[in-house]
Design a protein around this motif. Structure first.
Motif, short mmCIF file in Angstrom:
data_model
loop_
_atom_site.label_atom_id
_atom_site.label_comp_id
_atom_site.label_asym_id
_atom_site.label_seq_id
_atom_site.Cartn_x
_atom_site.Cartn_y
_atom_site.Cartn_z
N PRO B 84 37.47 44.79 44.32
CA PRO B 84 36.63 44.37 43.20
C PRO B 84 35.87 43.10 43.53
O PRO B 84 36.44 42.16 44.07
CB PRO B 84 37.65 44.11 42.07
CG PRO B 84 38.96 43.96 42.73
CD PRO B 84 38.91 44.58 44.07
N LEU B 85 34.55 43.12 43.26
CA LEU B 85 33.70 41.95 43.55
C LEU B 85 32.79 41.74 42.35
O LEU B 85 32.54 42.66 41.59
CB LEU B 85 32.83 42.23 44.78
CG LEU B 85 33.52 42.55 46.09
CD1 LEU B 85 32.52 43.10 47.09
CD2 LEU B 85 34.17 41.31 46.66
N TYR B 86 32.27 40.51 42.21
CA TYR B 86 31.31 40.25 41.14
C TYR B 86 29.98 40.85 41.55
O TYR B 86 29.32 40.36 42.46
CB TYR B 86 31.16 38.75 40.91
CG TYR B 86 32.40 38.12 40.36
CD1 TYR B 86 32.93 38.54 39.14
CD2 TYR B 86 33.06 37.12 41.05
CE1 TYR B 86 34.07 37.98 38.63
CE2 TYR B 86 34.21 36.54 40.53
CZ TYR B 86 34.71 36.98 39.33
OH TYR B 86 35.84 36.42 38.83
N GLU B 88 27.05 40.91 40.31
CA GLU B 88 25.75 40.27 40.12
C GLU B 88 25.50 39.14 41.11
O GLU B 88 24.40 38.62 41.21
CB GLU B 88 25.61 39.77 38.68
CG GLU B 88 26.26 38.43 38.37
CD GLU B 88 27.78 38.51 38.19
OE1 GLU B 88 28.31 39.63 38.17
OE2 GLU B 88 28.41 37.45 38.08
N MET B 89 26.53 38.80 41.91
CA MET B 89 26.35 37.67 42.83
C MET B 89 25.78 38.13 44.16
O MET B 89 25.88 39.30 44.52
CB MET B 89 27.69 36.97 43.06
CG MET B 89 28.21 36.24 41.87
SD MET B 89 29.78 35.44 42.24
CE MET B 89 29.28 33.76 42.39
N GLU B 93 26.51 33.53 48.26
CA GLU B 93 26.87 32.79 47.05
C GLU B 93 28.33 33.10 46.68
O GLU B 93 29.12 32.22 46.36
CB GLU B 93 25.92 33.26 45.94
CG GLU B 93 26.07 32.64 44.59
CD GLU B 93 25.29 33.43 43.52
OE1 GLU B 93 25.24 32.96 42.40
OE2 GLU B 93 24.76 34.53 43.81
N TYR B 94 28.68 34.38 46.78
CA TYR B 94 30.05 34.79 46.45
C TYR B 94 31.05 34.15 47.40
O TYR B 94 32.05 33.59 46.98
CB TYR B 94 30.16 36.32 46.53
CG TYR B 94 31.55 36.84 46.28
CD1 TYR B 94 32.11 36.79 45.00
CD2 TYR B 94 32.33 37.36 47.31
CE1 TYR B 94 33.40 37.25 44.77
CE2 TYR B 94 33.61 37.82 47.09
CZ TYR B 94 34.14 37.76 45.81
OH TYR B 94 35.42 38.21 45.58
N TYR B 97 31.45 30.52 46.67
CA TYR B 97 32.28 30.33 45.46
C TYR B 97 33.75 30.55 45.78
O TYR B 97 34.62 29.75 45.40
CB TYR B 97 31.79 31.31 44.39
CG TYR B 97 32.80 31.71 43.35
CD1 TYR B 97 33.20 30.81 42.36
CD2 TYR B 97 33.36 32.99 43.35
CE1 TYR B 97 34.13 31.20 41.41
CE2 TYR B 97 34.28 33.37 42.40
CZ TYR B 97 34.67 32.47 41.43
OH TYR B 97 35.59 32.85 40.50
N ARG B 98 34.04 31.59 46.52
CA ARG B 98 35.44 31.87 46.86
C ARG B 98 36.02 30.75 47.73
O ARG B 98 37.17 30.36 47.57
CB ARG B 98 35.56 33.21 47.60
CG ARG B 98 35.20 34.41 46.74
CD ARG B 98 36.22 34.68 45.66
NE ARG B 98 37.52 35.01 46.21
CZ ARG B 98 38.60 35.21 45.47
NH1 ARG B 98 38.53 35.12 44.15
NH2 ARG B 98 39.74 35.49 46.03
N LYS B 100 35.18 27.68 47.66
CA LYS B 100 35.45 26.52 46.81
C LYS B 100 36.75 26.71 46.04
O LYS B 100 37.58 25.81 45.99
CB LYS B 100 34.30 26.31 45.83
CG LYS B 100 33.09 25.68 46.44
CD LYS B 100 32.00 25.50 45.40
CE LYS B 100 30.64 25.52 46.02
NZ LYS B 100 29.60 25.92 45.08
N ILE B 101 36.93 27.87 45.41
CA ILE B 101 38.15 27.99 44.60
C ILE B 101 39.39 28.11 45.48
O ILE B 101 40.49 27.89 45.02
CB ILE B 101 38.11 29.10 43.53
CG1 ILE B 101 38.09 30.47 44.14
CG2 ILE B 101 36.97 28.93 42.58
CD1 ILE B 101 38.30 31.53 43.07
N LYS B 102 39.19 28.45 46.76
CA LYS B 102 40.35 28.48 47.63
C LYS B 102 40.59 27.13 48.29
O LYS B 102 41.44 27.00 49.16
CB LYS B 102 40.17 29.56 48.70
CG LYS B 102 40.30 30.97 48.14
CD LYS B 102 40.03 32.00 49.19
CE LYS B 102 40.39 33.38 48.70
NZ LYS B 102 40.21 34.38 49.77
N GLY B 103 39.78 26.14 47.88
CA GLY B 103 40.03 24.78 48.34
C GLY B 103 39.56 24.48 49.75
O GLY B 103 40.10 23.58 50.41
#
Ligand SMILES: Nc1ncnc2c1ncn2[C@@H]1O[C@H](COP(=O)(O)OP(=O)(O)OP(=O)(O)O)[C@@H](O)[C@H]1O
Ligand SMILES: [Mg+2]
Lengths: 298, 306
Positions: B84-86, B88-89, B93-94, B97-98, B100-103
């Motif tokens: 599953p992926l977003y 619209e991204m 960019e995706y 984003y990933r 960043k949230i994975k630090g």
């Protein structure tokens, strides 16, 4: 950001919030507006800074991008602006018939806008929140989101803030109405400012209800309809107080969101109402975090 | 590195995983096999902290998946089943984003995104919208996301499904490459894939561990296959007499001979002796070769009679 910088920022936020809260209390007790305002600003800044040290900024960024990349956002904004505009002009017209040109436009006219905007928001907020969690569950992206090193709280607060930013963006567009009043008259800004504050607090409550509902269904339509019904009940529970008596009557009257907001447009900030909205929103967000966790037990 | 202890998981009434215990050592690459609905994806979801087990415990690198879930998620790269992926991204960019949230820190982010994209060969679609990509490309974006924070443990649910043959080969060699410094648990329905990349396999059936083993043991478990024309009983007797032969089974074929399955002790090659025996008896050899036990036979055997 390095881990150390992150920690320092988090500590600064953690210090600012209680310090600000103390200032708010002191300002309240000694009736000093300046101290109260400084305290409130410190609390808000502390929260923002604290959130910056978490994974909230990237999560929030994605949510906002998703809003502004979806056609629903523009449809929602259009519907809102049309409705708010129609209501505004009808109240302006009503007032202008009663007064002569050039006279000061009392804040009550702007305040009178509160009610229609609030009613419009009952329709608009379900549209803002319906996709927040439902869509993640439907498309399965919740699985990649929740297996990344982020906490449930970070995810929920980001989604809530994204909704609130979008809401504030809609609300911000009504500033054009203020501009109109400013051109034709000389409005009293006190009630206008408290009206916007009231609408923001009210929006936070509406959105937290919507977010909570969207945690339970993967169907956006169901989420928006259920949210709408709940908001209607919350809004109008006041009407029930005519049929009951005693404590129930008082509770209904106080809980009713309609009653909550009517002081704001008179230019007053009733601290009970501020505390009520903030704690209502906080409690709903807490319940949403629990609801998302409960997915694991079903 | 990955340890599962008596895991069970119920979805309402259905028992998806039933008292499953296994471990995966550091640096190992292990295949998780099983028929549809065996509970492979469910097991992986428990290990990646998406679902809690109904009972039992699991840990990754010493961190319990339930009580230290964020620590586990930080070191695991997970590729879910349907990626599953977003939609619209855009790809880059995706991934950003990933990251960043994975630090992943700001300084190394660009480099890490670049290397993950290069590894999964998606540089060409960096600016495309994910929703418009083909299935195989989406799969590769998911894989890139999985690698972006340099995880020590990879948990991949059917990583090569939907890829073209060239990409399957590429992804297999990528997994093999990665496994030098990482621990990998992958599920798949392509047994050839397990034979190509894995060191060990776990076969689960109806939520229970049916069998586990090492592929090199499977390869060592060789036998000789012989097809010859001649009296069956007599040839069988002379085959059993050969030193190093453990079992002989014969299946008569239509031409008056039989197909023999000659089990041998590991390390002994009896083909030349078999040849001599057949020639001495005056029987005609049609076929003579060594074969190892295939994973496919084993899979069918353990998942059928359960
Ligand atoms: N969300 C769910 N709710 C109810 N039952 C489920 C759910 N997910 C899986 N199951 C059931 O759990 C069992 C195991 O499913 P699982 O997806 O783990 O199998 P699998 O081994 O991955 O199969 P496949 O090879 O088809 O991917 C199945 O019987 C399935 O029907
Ligand atoms: Mg599966």
């Amino acid at each position: 950001m390095t881990g150390r910088a992150r920690q320092l920022i988090a500590v600064a936020g953690l210090i600012a919030v209680p310090a600000g809260a103390v200032l708010v209390a002191v300002g309240f007790g000694y009736e000093s507006r300046v101290v109260l305002l400084v305290g409130a600003v410190a609390v808000v800044l502390g929260c923002v800074v604290g959130l910056f040290s978490t994974k909230v900024p990237p999560l929030l960024g994605r949510e906002l991008a998703a809003y502004f990349q979806s056609p629903i956002a523009y449809v929602t904004a259009t519907v809102f602006l049309v409705l708010a505009g129609v209501f505004f002009f009808s109240s302006l017209e009503r007032y202008s018939m009663l007064s002569e040109k050039g006279q000061a436009v009392p804040g009550e006219v702007m305040g009178g806008m509160l009610w229609p905007v609030m009613v419009t928001m009952i329709f608009i907020c379900p549209l803002i929140t319906m996709r927040l969690l439902s869509e993640e569950v439907r498309s399965g992206t919740i699985e990649v989101l929740m297996t990344a090193p982020v906490t449930d709280f970070e995810v929920i607060i980001s989604k809530f803030l994204a909704g609130l930013v979008f809401y504030a963006y809609l609300l911000g567009m009504t500033l054009i109405h203020v501009l109109v009043v400013w051109r034709v008259g000389n409005p009293d800004y006190g009630p206008i400012i408290t009206m916007y504050l009231g609408l923001l607090l009210l929006g936070a409550m509406f959105l937290s209800v919507g977010l909570f509902v969207s945690a339970f269904t993967r169907n956006q339509i169901v989420a928006s309809v259920v949210t709408f019904v709940l908001l209607m009940i919350l809004f109008m529970i006041d009407g029930a107080s005519g049929y009951v008596g005693g404590a129930v009557k008082d509770v209904c009257g106080f809980v009713s969101l309609y009653r909550q907001s009517d002081t704001f447009y008179k230019g007053m900030v009733d601290s009970r109402h501020v505390v009520y909205s903030l704690s209502f929103t906080g409690a709903m967000l807490f319940l949403t975090v629990r609801a998302v966790e409960s997915r694991k037990w079903r | 590195m990955i340890q599962a202890d008596h895991l069970s998981k119920c979805y309402g009434d259905t028992l998806a995983v039933d008292d499953l215990s296994f471990w995966v050592g550091e640096g190992e690459i292990v295949g998780l096999l099983g028929p549809n609905g065996a509970g492979k994806s469910t097991t992986m979801r428990i290990l990646t902290c998406f679902l809690p087990a109904t009972s039992g415990t699991a840990s990754v690198a010493g961190h319990d998946v339930f009580t230290e879930s964020v620590a586990v998620r930080r070191i695991v790269g997970y590729l879910p089943e349907n990626v599953p992926l977003y939609s619209e991204m855009r790809v880059r960019e995706y991934l950003s984003y990933r990251a960043k949230i994975k630090g992943v820190g700001r300084r190394e982010r660009t480099a890490k995104i670049g290397s993950a994209m290069a590894r999964c060969d998606i540089g060409g679609v960096a600016h495309r919208v994910i929703g418009q990509l083909s299935k195989g490309y989406r799969q590769r974006v998911g894989l890139a996301d999985c690698l972006i924070h340099d995880p020590r443990v990879l948990i991949l649910d059917e990583p090569t499904v939907g890829l073209d043959p060239n990409q399957i080969i590429a992804v297999r060699s990528l997994i093999k490459d990665l496994s030098h410094e990482r621990t990998v648990l992958l599920s798949t329905h392509y047994l050839g894939e397990v034979e190509a990349v894995c060191e060990r396999f776990l076969i689960i059936n109806e939520g229970r561990l049916a069998i586990e083993g090492r592929l090199d043991e499977l390869r060592d478990d060789t036998h000789v296959e012989l097809a010859a024309v001649g009296p069956v009983d007599e040839s069988r007797k002379s085959l059993v007499a050969i030193a190093g032969v453990t079992t002989v089974t014969a299946e008569p074929t239509g031409d008056g001979g039989a197909a023999y399955h000659i089990g041998t002790r590991s390390g002994s090659d009896v083909r030349q002796v078999v040849f001599d025996k057949m020639v001495a008896g005056g029987w005609k050899i049609c076929e003579l070769h060594t074969a190892c036990r295939s994973l496919e036979d084993l899979f069918v055997q353990v998942t059928k009679d359960a």
